[in-house]
Motif scaffolding. Structure first.
Motif, PDB file in Angstrom:
ATOM      1  N   THR A 166      58.158  67.599  36.348  1.00  0.00           N
ATOM      2  CA  THR A 166      57.418  66.362  36.599  1.00  0.00           C
ATOM      3  C   THR A 166      57.209  65.596  35.295  1.00  0.00           C
ATOM      4  O   THR A 166      57.373  66.160  34.207  1.00  0.00           O
ATOM      5  N   THR A 167      56.836  64.351  35.430  1.00  0.00           N
ATOM      6  CA  THR A 167      56.518  63.579  34.220  1.00  0.00           C
ATOM      7  C   THR A 167      55.355  64.232  33.484  1.00  0.00           C
ATOM      8  O   THR A 167      55.335  64.254  32.249  1.00  0.00           O
ATOM      9  N   LYS A 184      60.941  57.827  36.109  1.00  0.00           N
ATOM     10  CA  LYS A 184      61.691  59.073  35.944  1.00  0.00           C
ATOM     11  C   LYS A 184      63.185  58.777  35.881  1.00  0.00           C
ATOM     12  O   LYS A 184      63.933  59.444  35.168  1.00  0.00           O
TER      13      LYS A 184
END
Length: 197
Positions: free
Chosen positions: A30-31, A52
Motif C-alpha cells: 500500500t502507499t 499509485k
C-alpha cells in the motif's frame, strides 16, 4: 525529518516501493506501507506522487534503468560485433542473476497492470520502454560500428526484448545459470547473423 529535494524524496520512495513490493507483492503493498518503508509520512508520498499508478510507472522505469546502465557500459565496441552483443546480453543477465527479486517484480507488475482496470497502460508502457531502449542501443551500435541491420531496428529490438524476457523467466523458474549462458551464446550468434558488417 530533514527536508530533502522532491527528486531525492521520489527516488527514496521508488526504492522503498521496490523493496516492499519485492518482499510483499504488488497487490499487498500500500502507499502507507511504502511510506513506512521509506521512513516518511504518507503526506510526503502524496506530495511526490499523484497516484499509485504514477509510482508504479516510476518503479518500472527505475528497475529498467538499473540494468540498462550496465548494458550501455558493457556494449562499448569489442573486437567483434558478436563479442559486443554478448557483452551486452551478459551484462543484462548478470543483473538478473544478482537481482532476481527485481526481475520477478517486473513480471508481477505486468500481470497486476493487465488485471487492474485503468492500469493496463502501465504494462504497455513497460514493454514499449524495453523496445525503445533496445532500438536506441542497436542504432547507437550501428552508428559507432558502421553496420547495417538486415531487419528494421524496432523489429530486432522487439525480438531481443522477447528473447531476454523469456530467458529471464526461464532462469527465475529453473535457476539454471549454465543453461542460461548457453542461450545467451545462441542469442548473440543469431543477432550477429542479422547484421551486415
Amino acid at each position: 525529518m530533514s527536508r530533502k529535494p522532491s527528486a531525492e524524496r521520489r527516488r527514496q520512495l521508488i526504492e522503498a516501493a521496490i523493496r516492499a513490493m519485492t518482499r510483499d507483492g504488488v497487490a499487498k503493498t500500500t502507499t502507507r506501507s511504502i511510506a513506512a518503508e521509506a521512513g516518511v509520512s504518507l503526506s510526503v508520498f502524496h506530495y511526490c506522487f499523484d497516484s499509485k499508478q504514477a509510482l508504479l510507472e516510476s518503479v518500472i522505469t527505475s528497475i529498467t534503468d538499473h540494468y540498462i546502465a550496465g548494458v550501455r557500459e558493457a556494449i562499448q565496441p569489442k573486437a567483434t560485433l558478436r563479442e559486443t552483443f554478448l557483452a551486452g546480453i551478459h551484462a543484462y543477465f548478470d543483473h538478473v542473476a544478482a537481482n532476481p527479486g527485481e526481475h520477478m517484480l517486473t513480471y508481477e507488475l505486468t500481470q497486476y497492470a493487465l488485471r487492474q482496470p485503468g492500469f493496463e497502460h502501465l504494462a504497455r508502457h513497460q514493454y514499449e520502454q524495453y523496445t525503445h531502449i533496445y532500438t536506441e542501443l542497436l542504432e547507437e551500435l550501428g552508428r559507432t560500428r558502421g553496420y547495417e541491420l538486415l531487419v528494421p531496428a524496432p523489429v530486432l529490438a522487439r525480438y531481443l526484448a522477447a528473447m531476454t524476457d523469456g530467458l529471464t523467466l526461464n532462469y527465475l523458474v529453473l535457476g539454471d545459470k549454465a543453461g542460461a549462458l548457453h542461450v545467451l551464446d545462441t542469442i548473440a550468434n543469431h543477432l550477429t547473423s542479422l547484421v551486415n558488417e
